[in-house]
Design a protein around this motif. Structure first.
Motif, PDB file in Angstrom:
ATOM      1  N   ALA A  34     -32.944 -15.034  28.587  1.00  0.00           N
ATOM      2  CA  ALA A  34     -31.713 -13.846  28.160  1.00  0.00           C
ATOM      3  C   ALA A  34     -30.744 -14.081  29.030  1.00  0.00           C
ATOM      4  CB  ALA A  34     -32.277 -12.215  28.286  1.00  0.00           C
ATOM      5  N   CYS A  35     -30.670 -14.155  30.359  1.00  0.00           N
ATOM      6  CA  CYS A  35     -29.605 -14.549  31.302  1.00  0.00           C
ATOM      7  C   CYS A  35     -28.997 -15.628  30.964  1.00  0.00           C
ATOM      8  CB  CYS A  35     -29.828 -14.314  32.873  1.00  0.00           C
ATOM      9  SG  CYS A  35     -30.612 -12.633  33.264  1.00  0.00           S
ATOM     10  N   THR A  93     -22.989 -17.686  26.117  1.00  0.00           N
ATOM     11  CA  THR A  93     -22.610 -17.013  24.919  1.00  0.00           C
ATOM     12  C   THR A  93     -21.360 -16.162  25.485  1.00  0.00           C
ATOM     13  OG1 THR A  93     -24.108 -15.231  24.712  1.00  0.00           O
ATOM     14  CG2 THR A  93     -24.449 -17.110  23.299  1.00  0.00           C
ATOM     15  N   ALA A  94     -21.079 -16.059  26.852  1.00  0.00           N
ATOM     16  CA  ALA A  94     -19.904 -14.850  27.086  1.00  0.00           C
ATOM     17  C   ALA A  94     -18.702 -15.481  26.638  1.00  0.00           C
ATOM     18  CB  ALA A  94     -19.969 -14.895  28.813  1.00  0.00           C
ATOM     19  N   LYS A  95     -17.766 -14.151  26.146  1.00  0.00           N
ATOM     20  CA  LYS A  95     -16.675 -14.582  25.676  1.00  0.00           C
ATOM     21  C   LYS A  95     -15.845 -15.319  26.587  1.00  0.00           C
ATOM     22  CE  LYS A  95     -16.601 -10.264  23.358  1.00  0.00           C
ATOM     23  NZ  LYS A  95     -15.974  -8.843  23.457  1.00  0.00           N
ATOM     24  N   ARG A 134     -12.643 -16.837  41.824  1.00  0.00           N
ATOM     25  CA  ARG A 134     -12.570 -15.132  41.744  1.00  0.00           C
ATOM     26  C   ARG A 134     -13.180 -14.411  40.360  1.00  0.00           C
ATOM     27  NH1 ARG A 134     -12.134 -12.081  45.849  1.00  0.00           N
ATOM     28  NH2 ARG A 134     -13.051 -13.853  46.630  1.00  0.00           N
ATOM     29  N   ASP A 135     -13.150 -15.229  39.444  1.00  0.00           N
ATOM     30  CA  ASP A 135     -13.549 -15.013  38.022  1.00  0.00           C
ATOM     31  C   ASP A 135     -15.072 -15.036  37.905  1.00  0.00           C
ATOM     32  OD1 ASP A 135     -13.412 -17.393  37.578  1.00  0.00           O
ATOM     33  OD2 ASP A 135     -12.432 -17.204  35.831  1.00  0.00           O
ATOM     34  N   SER A 136     -15.928 -15.307  38.996  1.00  0.00           N
ATOM     35  CA  SER A 136     -17.289 -15.674  38.742  1.00  0.00           C
ATOM     36  C   SER A 136     -18.186 -14.452  38.542  1.00  0.00           C
ATOM     37  CB  SER A 136     -17.836 -16.045  40.061  1.00  0.00           C
ATOM     38  OG  SER A 136     -16.935 -17.463  40.167  1.00  0.00           O
ATOM     39  N   ASP A 137     -19.057 -14.621  37.502  1.00  0.00           N
ATOM     40  CA  ASP A 137     -20.190 -13.605  37.392  1.00  0.00           C
ATOM     41  C   ASP A 137     -21.164 -13.314  38.216  1.00  0.00           C
ATOM     42  OD1 ASP A 137     -22.235 -12.102  36.125  1.00  0.00           O
ATOM     43  OD2 ASP A 137     -21.971 -12.700  34.331  1.00  0.00           O
ATOM     44  N   ILE A 138     -21.012 -12.306  39.274  1.00  0.00           N
ATOM     45  CA  ILE A 138     -21.899 -12.086  40.386  1.00  0.00           C
ATOM     46  C   ILE A 138     -23.369 -11.629  39.766  1.00  0.00           C
ATOM     47  CG2 ILE A 138     -22.344 -10.820  42.522  1.00  0.00           C
ATOM     48  CD1 ILE A 138     -19.954 -12.948  42.598  1.00  0.00           C
ATOM     49  N   THR A 139     -23.444 -10.780  39.141  1.00  0.00           N
ATOM     50  CA  THR A 139     -24.949 -10.167  38.431  1.00  0.00           C
ATOM     51  C   THR A 139     -25.571 -10.985  37.977  1.00  0.00           C
ATOM     52  OG1 THR A 139     -23.466  -7.935  38.511  1.00  0.00           O
ATOM     53  CG2 THR A 139     -25.843  -8.324  37.774  1.00  0.00           C
ATOM     54  N   ASN A 140     -25.195 -11.748  36.954  1.00  0.00           N
ATOM     55  CA  ASN A 140     -26.017 -12.652  36.194  1.00  0.00           C
ATOM     56  C   ASN A 140     -26.195 -13.708  36.753  1.00  0.00           C
ATOM     57  OD1 ASN A 140     -27.436 -13.546  33.936  1.00  0.00           O
ATOM     58  ND2 ASN A 140     -25.481 -14.172  32.629  1.00  0.00           N
ATOM     59  N   ASN A 141     -25.497 -14.360  37.845  1.00  0.00           N
ATOM     60  CA  ASN A 141     -25.728 -15.480  38.584  1.00  0.00           C
ATOM     61  C   ASN A 141     -26.897 -15.064  39.475  1.00  0.00           C
ATOM     62  OD1 ASN A 141     -24.083 -17.084  37.580  1.00  0.00           O
ATOM     63  ND2 ASN A 141     -22.633 -17.054  39.155  1.00  0.00           N
ATOM     64  N   ALA A 142     -27.066 -13.817  39.976  1.00  0.00           N
ATOM     65  CA  ALA A 142     -27.824 -13.335  40.935  1.00  0.00           C
ATOM     66  C   ALA A 142     -29.278 -13.098  40.288  1.00  0.00           C
ATOM     67  CB  ALA A 142     -27.563 -12.079  41.593  1.00  0.00           C
ATOM     68  N   THR A 197     -16.289  -8.604  37.171  1.00  0.00           N
ATOM     69  CA  THR A 197     -16.218  -9.865  36.851  1.00  0.00           C
ATOM     70  C   THR A 197     -17.580 -10.113  36.227  1.00  0.00           C
ATOM     71  OG1 THR A 197     -16.852 -10.598  38.938  1.00  0.00           O
ATOM     72  CG2 THR A 197     -14.591 -11.011  38.211  1.00  0.00           C
ATOM     73  N   SER A 198     -18.350  -9.165  36.166  1.00  0.00           N
ATOM     74  CA  SER A 198     -19.774  -9.535  35.889  1.00  0.00           C
ATOM     75  C   SER A 198     -19.968  -9.081  34.541  1.00  0.00           C
ATOM     76  CB  SER A 198     -20.783  -8.984  36.983  1.00  0.00           C
ATOM     77  OG  SER A 198     -20.687  -9.573  38.098  1.00  0.00           O
ATOM     78  N   ASP A 199     -20.889  -9.663  33.693  1.00  0.00           N
ATOM     79  CA  ASP A 199     -21.589  -9.606  32.364  1.00  0.00           C
ATOM     80  C   ASP A 199     -22.246  -8.247  32.365  1.00  0.00           C
ATOM     81  OD1 ASP A 199     -20.002 -11.273  31.040  1.00  0.00           O
ATOM     82  OD2 ASP A 199     -21.596 -12.737  30.838  1.00  0.00           O
ATOM     83  N   PHE A 200     -23.077  -8.082  33.193  1.00  0.00           N
ATOM     84  CA  PHE A 200     -24.156  -6.959  33.383  1.00  0.00           C
ATOM     85  C   PHE A 200     -23.586  -6.057  34.242  1.00  0.00           C
ATOM     86  CE2 PHE A 200     -27.217 -10.511  32.289  1.00  0.00           C
ATOM     87  CZ  PHE A 200     -27.444  -9.946  31.098  1.00  0.00           C
ATOM     88  N   LYS A 201     -23.264  -4.951  33.961  1.00  0.00           N
ATOM     89  CA  LYS A 201     -22.597  -3.934  35.199  1.00  0.00           C
ATOM     90  C   LYS A 201     -23.864  -3.358  35.736  1.00  0.00           C
ATOM     91  CE  LYS A 201     -18.739  -4.657  33.193  1.00  0.00           C
ATOM     92  NZ  LYS A 201     -18.113  -5.945  33.623  1.00  0.00           N
ATOM     93  N   ILE A 202     -23.660  -3.126  37.191  1.00  0.00           N
ATOM     94  CA  ILE A 202     -24.519  -2.553  37.899  1.00  0.00           C
ATOM     95  C   ILE A 202     -24.203  -1.049  38.231  1.00  0.00           C
ATOM     96  CG2 ILE A 202     -25.855  -4.385  38.940  1.00  0.00           C
ATOM     97  CD1 ILE A 202     -23.812  -3.945  41.381  1.00  0.00           C
TER      98      ILE A 202
END
Lengths: 53, 493
Positions: A22-23, A29-31, B248-256, B419-424
């Motif tokens: 899922a991740c 697919t992120a915009k 700077r624009d890296s996704d932190i949460t999803n990477n974690a 910058t993260s797709d998933f918000k915490i």
């Protein structure tokens, strides 16, 4: 193996590999595929990152 | 010349580096054993809970701090308040101390790689390991001499580490593209080979059959939090350093989440490789799996060589593959621990990377010489116990307090969410401020209580002091001294 062992096996596969799938799907697919596009050389933010040093 | 900070070449290289750091020897020789000891398949429930309430939140915390400050651990903590800089240094010093003996274990693997060609450990791998290979002395005080081929292995390991991080994230990003997929591929080969051996199902039944009554025992939950904390390379400053090189624009949460789940997945897979092989060993020796069960170096250098001896065909090839697995699993964890310290020193003093890398590698190599003596295994054991049980736990507790209460989780959460797709949400604050420190403090008190009532492994008091408490206190003092040095304010040297 008892049935309870199989249940735990399925539970773990769903949690780990389902979660990973899922991740990764979300990342692909992120915009705006963050951290992998125009700014990979750090040019977008080099100043900002170095500012704190 | 002033050192310029680089950036990860891609998101994949960053995730690979983090996974490479988190996945180490412990995934193979610790997780399956802890799982079996704490209720088998039932342990997976507290493990998942610990992963969700401590592992992933802590990973987000360290990524968030490193990314927000754009600095490795020491200077990132100094940015919060100058007086907390020592905590960053303490974290990287704990990691470097761990690396001093990790390098020796990798040195053993180099040697065993050569032994695999003709299965030189013979019919009794336990005797071979302790007597012929380590030349183990009678006690911790009897250092004896240096075992030259272990020293050579240690040197080889440090040479690899030096060159892997020679160009910082540029070289690390390239190396991990090999050192992360290769052990996973070898692990898959071992799983396929393992489950097709007679007796494998019995071994897997030991691993996965749940004993749900264990879930009522607090020590099982404690073991789950401990496993998650120690397995993810949190508290060494590695994740802070690695995240500081993210754009700077890296996704932190999803990477974690991806990194943490990958680590959990590889641990789980390792259990299949280990327990199917143990099942086969029990089958060939006519005993039960619990009789042949082992963990730590004993599993890698005694039990696995025994299993390899008993393989029906291609024993040497599987021996080579097994020690290659350990080497590739270990190398990326090893250089990440060194990189955390090197990046911290470069941030502070702007010294050229090659000089810092050389000084750190040489100093740690010299410290590691003690493990190459005849009493090396004893020193390795005692330092490993104190630095992982107390040093690392102490860093984790203080990190949660400083970032949770002094700096404020809200600031890091807001930064991460940008910058993260998933918000915490607020749940993350609760995990960092209450759940994780509570579990770590509980763990710390429990191990301290055990130690007071029963000295660790019966080592003499002077050794517990020199290799344990004394060394830990020395590291804290050394961290404070490092934090008192003036940093270079961006001027070229």
């Amino acid at each position: 193996m008892p049935i309870s062992a199989w249940v735990m096996l399925v539970f773990m596969i769903v949690f780990v590999f389902g979660g990973l799938g899922a991740c990764i799907y979300k990342a692909v697919t992120a915009k705006h595929p963050v951290g992998s596009g125009d700014s990979t050389d750090g040019s977008c933010c080099a100043e900002e990152n170095e500012g704190g040093v | 010349m002033q050192e310029k900070r680089g950036f990860w070449g891609s998101r994949v290289s960053f995730i690979m580096a983090v996974v490479g750091s988190a996945v180490g020897l412990g995934n193979v020789w610790r997780f399956p054993y802890i799982c079996y000891e704490n209720g088998g398949g039932a342990f997976l429930i507290p493990f998942v809970v610990a992963m969700l309430t401590a592992g992933i939140p802590l990973m987000i915390l360290e990524f968030g701090l490193g990314h927000k400050m754009g600095l490795a651990a020491p200077m990132a903590f100094a940015e919060i308040r100058k007086k907390y800089e020592w905590l960053g240094w303490f974290a990287v010093l704990v990691g470097l101390m761990v690396m001093t003996y990790y390098g020796v274990i990798m040195g053993w693997c180099f040697r065993y790689l050569a032994y695999s060609i003709n299965l030189q450990w013979g019919a009794n791998p336990a005797t071979f390991f302790n007597q012929d290979f380590l030349h183990l002395s009678s006690g911790i005080g009897d250092l004896g001499g240096i075992v030259w081929y272990i020293l050579l292995g240690l040197f080889l390991c440090w040479a690899c580490v030096f060159f892997c991080i020679i160009k910082g994230v540029d070289s690390v990003g390239k190396v991990v593209m090999l050192t992360v997929p290769v052990p996973v591929a070898i692990l898959v080969i071992f799983i396929i080979r393992g489950v097709t051996l007679p007796g494998a199902v019995d071994g897997l039944a030991y691993y996965l059959t749940p004993d749900f009554s264990k879930l009522l025992e607090p020590k099982v939950w404690l073991a789950a939090y401990g496993q998650v904390f120690f397995s993810l390379s949190i508290g060494f400053g590695v994740m802070i350093a690695y995240a500081s090189f993210l754009p700077r624009d890296s996704d932190i949460t999803n990477n974690a989440v991806i990194s943490s789940l990958s680590d959990a997945g590889i641990s789980f897979m390792s259990g299949f490789a280990v327990f199917s092989a143990l099942g086969y060993l029990a089958h060939t020796t006519g005993g039960s799996v619990s009789n042949v069960l082992n963990h730590g170096p004993g599993l890698a250098f005694v039990t696995f060589p025994t299993i390899i001896n008993n393989l029906p065909f291609w024993a040497s090839a599987f021996g080579l593959l097994f020690f290659m697995l350990l080497l590739t699993l270990g190398i990326d964890s090893a250089f990440s621990l060194v990189e955390a310290g090197v990046a911290g020193a470069i941030d502070k003093w702007k010294t050229p990377r090659v000089i810092v890398n050389g000084i750190v590698s040489f100093a740690a190599f010299i410290i590691g010489v003690i493990y190459t003596t005849n009493a090396g295994l004893y020193w390795l054991d005692i330092i490993d116990y104190y630095f992982t049980s107390y040093g690392l736990a102490l860093v984790g507790i203080l990190e949660c307090i400083v970032l949770g209460y002094v700096y404020g989780t809200r600031r890091i959460r807001e930064h991460v969410n940008k910058t993260s797709d998933f918000k915490i949400g607020i749940w993350w604050d609760i995990c960092i401020k209450y759940i994780t420190p509570a579990m770590l403090i509980w763990m710390f008190i429990q191990t301290a209580r055990e130690l007071i009532s029963n000295p660790y492994s019966g080592y003499p008091a002077w050794a517990q002091c020199v290799g344990g408490w004394g060394l830990l206190i020395f590291m804290i003092v050394f961290a404070i001294v490092l934090s008192l040095f003036k940093s270079r304010d961006g001027k070229e040297i």
